[in-house]
Design a protein around this motif. Structure first.
Motif, mmCIF file in Angstrom:
data_model
loop_
_atom_site.group_PDB
_atom_site.id
_atom_site.type_symbol
_atom_site.label_atom_id
_atom_site.label_comp_id
_atom_site.label_asym_id
_atom_site.label_seq_id
_atom_site.Cartn_x
_atom_site.Cartn_y
_atom_site.Cartn_z
ATOM 1 N N ARG A 172 -4.944 -3.127 10.310
ATOM 2 C CA ARG A 172 -5.156 -1.937 9.199
ATOM 3 C C ARG A 172 -4.880 -1.215 8.194
ATOM 4 O O ARG A 172 -3.843 -0.453 8.125
ATOM 5 N N ASP A 173 -5.022 -1.420 6.932
ATOM 6 C CA ASP A 173 -4.810 -0.095 6.093
ATOM 7 C C ASP A 173 -5.513 0.383 5.800
ATOM 8 O O ASP A 173 -7.244 0.120 6.054
ATOM 9 N N PHE A 174 -5.463 1.168 4.414
ATOM 10 C CA PHE A 174 -6.432 2.513 3.985
ATOM 11 C C PHE A 174 -6.679 2.158 2.498
ATOM 12 O O PHE A 174 -6.766 2.689 1.805
ATOM 13 N N VAL A 175 -6.427 1.159 1.923
ATOM 14 C CA VAL A 175 -6.392 1.267 0.741
ATOM 15 C C VAL A 175 -7.536 -0.258 0.761
ATOM 16 O O VAL A 175 -6.951 -1.440 1.071
ATOM 17 N N GLY A 176 -8.323 -0.237 -0.261
ATOM 18 C CA GLY A 176 -10.236 -0.988 -0.200
ATOM 19 C C GLY A 176 -9.219 -2.160 -0.721
ATOM 20 O O GLY A 176 -9.953 -3.312 -1.030
ATOM 21 N N ARG A 235 -0.195 3.336 2.041
ATOM 22 C CA ARG A 235 -0.331 4.637 2.823
ATOM 23 C C ARG A 235 0.511 3.496 4.293
ATOM 24 O O ARG A 235 0.549 2.540 4.117
ATOM 25 N N THR A 282 0.905 -1.136 0.352
ATOM 26 C CA THR A 282 -0.302 0.439 -0.330
ATOM 27 C C THR A 282 1.152 1.242 -0.118
ATOM 28 O O THR A 282 1.710 1.261 0.392
ATOM 29 N N HIS A 296 -13.662 -2.353 5.704
ATOM 30 C CA HIS A 296 -14.045 -0.585 6.627
ATOM 31 C C HIS A 296 -14.301 0.412 5.551
ATOM 32 O O HIS A 296 -14.366 0.181 4.333
ATOM 33 N N GLY A 297 -14.836 0.880 5.197
ATOM 34 C CA GLY A 297 -15.703 2.695 5.096
ATOM 35 C C GLY A 297 -13.963 2.953 3.853
ATOM 36 O O GLY A 297 -14.380 3.093 2.827
ATOM 37 N N VAL A 298 -13.458 3.199 4.764
ATOM 38 C CA VAL A 298 -11.567 3.046 4.553
ATOM 39 C C VAL A 298 -10.900 2.159 4.124
ATOM 40 O O VAL A 298 -10.417 2.296 4.898
ATOM 41 N N GLY A 299 -10.424 1.693 3.135
ATOM 42 C CA GLY A 299 -9.936 0.417 3.883
ATOM 43 C C GLY A 299 -9.861 -1.458 4.188
ATOM 44 O O GLY A 299 -11.431 -1.060 4.108
ATOM 45 N N LYS A 300 -8.800 -1.846 4.451
ATOM 46 C CA LYS A 300 -9.869 -3.677 5.767
ATOM 47 C C LYS A 300 -8.697 -3.503 6.470
ATOM 48 O O LYS A 300 -7.533 -2.617 6.704
#
Length: 148
Positions: free
Chosen positions: A90-94, A72, A70, A128-132
């Motif tokens: 948790r990262d912030f890439v879907g 991020r 990722t 998640h709303g942003v990421g996973k």
């Protein structure tokens, strides 16, 4: 890198849970051995012999994946109770990760989720709303794993 540890000491029956929470800075691979060291300290008195070694290995795989695949930051959360351990990265890439069978040309790449799938008692991906979050669980009284 920010780290937060709650609880501490031996995790025995009836004891409260202990937690590790750490923000992982994008592309900072020094966070991998640091996360392993912090998890080792959290798990010092937990589980059967070898369970902590598996937890460290799987955590380093998930942290490495989040930092390498990722662009991020990521967040590591580990919760240990007398019954078991749950680790989430948790990262912030879907984009959802998928285990894949590594080939000889891959060197050491491509084995992280295969190891998680093989060694964890449970694992998965939560959107998640942003990421996973990619997570795994280990029972404290899992099989004896000397030599892992």
């Amino acid at each position: 890198m920010r780290r937060h540890v709650r609880g501490g000491g031996p995790t025995t029956v009836g004891a409260p849970s202990a937690q590790l929470s750490r923000r992982l800075t994008h592309a900072d691979l020094r966070a991998v051995p640091e996360a392993r060291r912090e998890l080792r300290e959290l798990l010092r008195h937990w589980g059967r012999p070898g369970r902590s070694d598996i937890a460290e290995l799987l955590t380093s795989e998930l942290v490495t994946n989040a930092l390498v695949h990722t662009d991020r930051d990521a967040v590591l959360n580990a919760t240990v109770t007398p019954r078991g351990l749950r680790v989430e990265v948790r990262d912030f890439v879907g984009r959802r990760p998928r285990p894949r069978v590594p080939t000889a040309d891959d060197g050491t790449h491509g084995r992280g989720l295969v190891l998680v799938q093989a060694l964890a008692d449970a694992w998965g991906v939560r959107a998640h709303g942003v990421g996973k979050s990619v997570w795994f669980e280990l029972a404290a009284d899992g099989p004896d794993t000397d030599g892992v």
